[in-house]
Design a protein around this motif. Structure first.
Motif, PDB file in Angstrom:
ATOM      1  N   ALA A  98     -36.309   2.600 -21.280  1.00  0.00           N
ATOM      2  CA  ALA A  98     -35.754   3.923 -21.533  1.00  0.00           C
ATOM      3  C   ALA A  98     -34.989   4.443 -20.330  1.00  0.00           C
ATOM      4  O   ALA A  98     -34.010   5.182 -20.471  1.00  0.00           O
ATOM      5  CB  ALA A  98     -36.870   4.899 -21.913  1.00  0.00           C
ATOM      6  N   ARG A  99     -35.417   4.046 -19.148  1.00  0.00           N
ATOM      7  CA  ARG A  99     -34.754   4.495 -17.918  1.00  0.00           C
ATOM      8  C   ARG A  99     -33.467   3.722 -17.648  1.00  0.00           C
ATOM      9  O   ARG A  99     -32.431   4.309 -17.320  1.00  0.00           O
ATOM     10  CB  ARG A  99     -35.702   4.330 -16.738  1.00  0.00           C
ATOM     11  N   PHE A 100     -33.514   2.398 -17.784  1.00  0.00           N
ATOM     12  CA  PHE A 100     -32.395   1.569 -17.338  1.00  0.00           C
ATOM     13  C   PHE A 100     -31.653   0.847 -18.455  1.00  0.00           C
ATOM     14  O   PHE A 100     -30.524   0.390 -18.239  1.00  0.00           O
ATOM     15  CB  PHE A 100     -32.897   0.520 -16.330  1.00  0.00           C
ATOM     16  N   GLY A 101     -32.262   0.686 -19.611  1.00  0.00           N
ATOM     17  CA  GLY A 101     -31.598  -0.056 -20.669  1.00  0.00           C
ATOM     18  C   GLY A 101     -31.250  -1.476 -20.252  1.00  0.00           C
ATOM     19  O   GLY A 101     -30.162  -1.976 -20.563  1.00  0.00           O
ATOM     20  N   ASP A 102     -32.166  -2.143 -19.569  1.00  0.00           N
ATOM     21  CA  ASP A 102     -31.902  -3.450 -18.972  1.00  0.00           C
ATOM     22  C   ASP A 102     -32.907  -4.488 -19.465  1.00  0.00           C
ATOM     23  O   ASP A 102     -33.771  -4.945 -18.713  1.00  0.00           O
ATOM     24  CB  ASP A 102     -31.969  -3.328 -17.441  1.00  0.00           C
ATOM     25  N   PRO A 103     -32.827  -4.891 -20.729  1.00  0.00           N
ATOM     26  CA  PRO A 103     -33.798  -5.869 -21.228  1.00  0.00           C
ATOM     27  C   PRO A 103     -33.643  -7.246 -20.593  1.00  0.00           C
ATOM     28  O   PRO A 103     -34.623  -7.972 -20.447  1.00  0.00           O
ATOM     29  CB  PRO A 103     -33.508  -5.913 -22.733  1.00  0.00           C
ATOM     30  N   HIS A 104     -32.417  -7.613 -20.212  1.00  0.00           N
ATOM     31  CA  HIS A 104     -32.217  -8.928 -19.585  1.00  0.00           C
ATOM     32  C   HIS A 104     -32.998  -9.023 -18.268  1.00  0.00           C
ATOM     33  O   HIS A 104     -33.715 -10.002 -18.023  1.00  0.00           O
ATOM     34  CB  HIS A 104     -30.726  -9.171 -19.317  1.00  0.00           C
ATOM     35  N   GLY A 105     -32.836  -8.014 -17.409  1.00  0.00           N
ATOM     36  CA  GLY A 105     -33.513  -8.047 -16.117  1.00  0.00           C
ATOM     37  C   GLY A 105     -35.017  -7.996 -16.246  1.00  0.00           C
ATOM     38  O   GLY A 105     -35.745  -8.677 -15.502  1.00  0.00           O
ATOM     39  N   LEU A 106     -35.522  -7.198 -17.200  1.00  0.00           N
ATOM     40  CA  LEU A 106     -36.967  -7.080 -17.366  1.00  0.00           C
ATOM     41  C   LEU A 106     -37.552  -8.360 -17.943  1.00  0.00           C
ATOM     42  O   LEU A 106     -38.597  -8.838 -17.470  1.00  0.00           O
ATOM     43  CB  LEU A 106     -37.300  -5.889 -18.272  1.00  0.00           C
ATOM     44  N   LEU A 107     -36.905  -8.926 -18.945  1.00  0.00           N
ATOM     45  CA  LEU A 107     -37.424 -10.171 -19.508  1.00  0.00           C
ATOM     46  C   LEU A 107     -37.366 -11.292 -18.476  1.00  0.00           C
ATOM     47  O   LEU A 107     -38.298 -12.107 -18.379  1.00  0.00           O
ATOM     48  CB  LEU A 107     -36.641 -10.564 -20.757  1.00  0.00           C
ATOM     49  N   ALA A 108     -36.293 -11.336 -17.689  1.00  0.00           N
ATOM     50  CA  ALA A 108     -36.209 -12.349 -16.635  1.00  0.00           C
ATOM     51  C   ALA A 108     -37.348 -12.184 -15.636  1.00  0.00           C
ATOM     52  O   ALA A 108     -37.915 -13.173 -15.148  1.00  0.00           O
ATOM     53  CB  ALA A 108     -34.858 -12.252 -15.926  1.00  0.00           C
ATOM     54  N   GLU A 109     -37.713 -10.952 -15.336  1.00  0.00           N
ATOM     55  CA  GLU A 109     -38.840 -10.697 -14.435  1.00  0.00           C
ATOM     56  C   GLU A 109     -40.134 -11.228 -15.028  1.00  0.00           C
ATOM     57  O   GLU A 109     -40.929 -11.895 -14.350  1.00  0.00           O
ATOM     58  CB  GLU A 109     -38.950  -9.199 -14.161  1.00  0.00           C
ATOM     59  N   ILE A 110     -40.363 -10.947 -16.297  1.00  0.00           N
ATOM     60  CA  ILE A 110     -41.611 -11.356 -16.937  1.00  0.00           C
ATOM     61  C   ILE A 110     -41.667 -12.874 -17.121  1.00  0.00           C
ATOM     62  O   ILE A 110     -42.732 -13.492 -16.993  1.00  0.00           O
ATOM     63  CB  ILE A 110     -41.765 -10.626 -18.285  1.00  0.00           C
ATOM     64  N   MET A 111     -40.508 -13.487 -17.374  1.00  0.00           N
ATOM     65  CA  MET A 111     -40.448 -14.940 -17.575  1.00  0.00           C
ATOM     66  C   MET A 111     -40.268 -15.712 -16.268  1.00  0.00           C
ATOM     67  O   MET A 111     -40.351 -16.941 -16.261  1.00  0.00           O
ATOM     68  CB  MET A 111     -39.309 -15.299 -18.534  1.00  0.00           C
ATOM     69  N   GLY A 112     -39.988 -14.983 -15.169  1.00  0.00           N
ATOM     70  CA  GLY A 112     -39.768 -15.658 -13.900  1.00  0.00           C
ATOM     71  C   GLY A 112     -38.462 -16.416 -13.859  1.00  0.00           C
ATOM     72  O   GLY A 112     -38.401 -17.547 -13.354  1.00  0.00           O
ATOM     73  N   ARG A 113     -37.394 -15.792 -14.358  1.00  0.00           N
ATOM     74  CA  ARG A 113     -36.087 -16.443 -14.439  1.00  0.00           C
ATOM     75  C   ARG A 113     -35.069 -15.750 -13.536  1.00  0.00           C
ATOM     76  O   ARG A 113     -35.271 -14.617 -13.087  1.00  0.00           O
ATOM     77  CB  ARG A 113     -35.584 -16.415 -15.885  1.00  0.00           C
ATOM     78  N   GLU A 114     -33.977 -16.419 -13.295  1.00  0.00           N
ATOM     79  CA  GLU A 114     -32.901 -15.848 -12.483  1.00  0.00           C
ATOM     80  C   GLU A 114     -32.446 -14.509 -13.074  1.00  0.00           C
ATOM     81  O   GLU A 114     -32.410 -14.342 -14.286  1.00  0.00           O
ATOM     82  CB  GLU A 114     -31.706 -16.803 -12.419  1.00  0.00           C
ATOM     83  N   GLY A 115     -32.088 -13.597 -12.190  1.00  0.00           N
ATOM     84  CA  GLY A 115     -31.679 -12.270 -12.638  1.00  0.00           C
ATOM     85  C   GLY A 115     -32.828 -11.305 -12.801  1.00  0.00           C
ATOM     86  O   GLY A 115     -32.650 -10.183 -13.280  1.00  0.00           O
ATOM     87  N   ALA A 116     -34.043 -11.721 -12.399  1.00  0.00           N
ATOM     88  CA  ALA A 116     -35.225 -10.872 -12.522  1.00  0.00           C
ATOM     89  C   ALA A 116     -35.115  -9.649 -11.619  1.00  0.00           C
ATOM     90  O   ALA A 116     -34.562  -9.725 -10.526  1.00  0.00           O
ATOM     91  CB  ALA A 116     -36.479 -11.668 -12.162  1.00  0.00           C
ATOM     92  N   VAL A 117     -35.632  -8.538 -12.087  1.00  0.00           N
ATOM     93  CA  VAL A 117     -35.548  -7.279 -11.346  1.00  0.00           C
ATOM     94  C   VAL A 117     -36.139  -7.414  -9.943  1.00  0.00           C
ATOM     95  O   VAL A 117     -35.575  -6.912  -8.968  1.00  0.00           O
ATOM     96  CB  VAL A 117     -36.282  -6.152 -12.110  1.00  0.00           C
TER      97      VAL A 117
END
Length: 314
Positions: free
Chosen positions: A87-106
């Motif tokens: 809701a704050r950032f509208g950034d599902p790519h960065g958040l999912l990358a963080e949770i999955m441990g992938r490049e582009g993670a927050v």
């Protein structure tokens, strides 16, 4: 042993139904819903590690509230914080990358589901930890005099932490620009709130002279209208406030540990904003819902194909 008989009933239905939403609000709600469902699916596939706590059923809270905030306000989230971040950032790519441990993670993949830091936003899985930190930031904001506020999310179970009361005491004594958002979903992991918390949130706020506002509605537009004055009071330095949302989580406590009976879960699902909005505004809902399903599926495929994140010492 579970105590479903003590689980509270869902909030009452809106007397006039749910207000038709602007496309942006509906898209954000649906993005959060399908993002959370995707996480549970990824765990079931064995593609995620650790755990996660989804906000299924509670998505409307940050969507309604954050439109009243500005970029200078600070947000302190908790273990159930994906919806707050989106809701704050509208950034599902960065958040999912963080949770999955992938490049582009927050946070380069080291924060995972619960511990995110970005641009005046901080989440933690340690219950009660954020409130005294938020009070300290609110003191800084007051001294800076820029009219910004600190918003901190907590659940009903966190009222068992002593740091909560120390922070409320300081916040009221020093008239800090602090907004405490209580997402009371009626159960602390597996213990119904009535079995673990004496008294009420309202009475506890009153004991410190802190303002209190109760929200039973699921209607984003009505909630936003009812909170505008509260947020402005906090921003103006009148006094800190506690806003208690009577809400329910549709999903499990974390990725698969739901101790509630099937009857209780079904009652919650019957009053879920997602089901009710689909029934009341089908012509708008179906197209938007399908679009967000596709968008999240595309995000999962794209992020899942990325290389693993690498820690960068900054």
């Amino acid at each position: 042993m579970t105590m479903d008989v003590m689980a509270p009933a869902p909030p009452p239905a809106e007397p006039t139904g749910l207000t038709r939403l602007a496309p942006g609000d509906l898209d954000r709600l649906l993005l959060i819903r399908h993002f959370e469902l995707a996480l549970l699916d990824l765990f079931a596939q064995g593609r995620l590690n650790g755990t996660t706590h989804t906000c299924l059923g509670q998505e409307y809270i940050p969507v309604a509230l954050y439109a009243l905030l500005d970029d200078g306000d600070h947000i302190f989230s908790n273990h159930r914080g994906h919806g707050h971040y989106l809701a704050r950032f509208g950034d599902p790519h960065g958040l999912l990358a963080e949770i999955m441990g992938r490049e582009g993670a927050v946070c380069n993949g080291v924060g995972g589901s619960q511990h995110i830091y970005r641009d005046r936003y901080l989440s933690t899985g340690v219950q009660g930890q954020s409130l005294p930190v938020a009070a300290g930031v609110a003191l800084h904001l007051k001294r800076a005099g820029a009219g910004h506020i600190a918003v901190v999310h907590m659940g009903d179970g966190t009222w068992g932490e002593g740091a909560v009361y120390e922070a409320l005491n300081m916040a009221r004594l020093w008239r800090l620009p602090l907004l405490v958002v209580v997402e009371n979903n009626g159960i602390a992991q597996s213990t119904p709130t009535a079995a673990e918390m004496a008294g009420t949130v309202a009475d506890r706020a009153a004991a410190f002279g802190v303002g209190y506002h109760r929200v039973e509605s699921l209607d984003v537009v009505r909630i936003r209208g009812s909170l505008a004055g509260v947020v402005e009071d906090v921003r103006s330095g009148s006094r800190p406030h506690v806003v208690e949302f009577l809400t329910h989580r549709v999903g499990p406590h974390s990725k698969g540990d739901d101790s509630r009976s099937a009857d209780v879960v079904e009652r919650v699902r019957q009053n879920d904003w997602y089901r009710r909005y689909r029934s009341e505004h089908p012509e708008q809902f179906e197209e938007a819902d399908a679009a967000q399903r596709r968008a999240v599926a595309d995000i999962v495929r794209e992020v899942g194909a990325r290389p693993e994140a690498r820690w960068e010492d900054r």
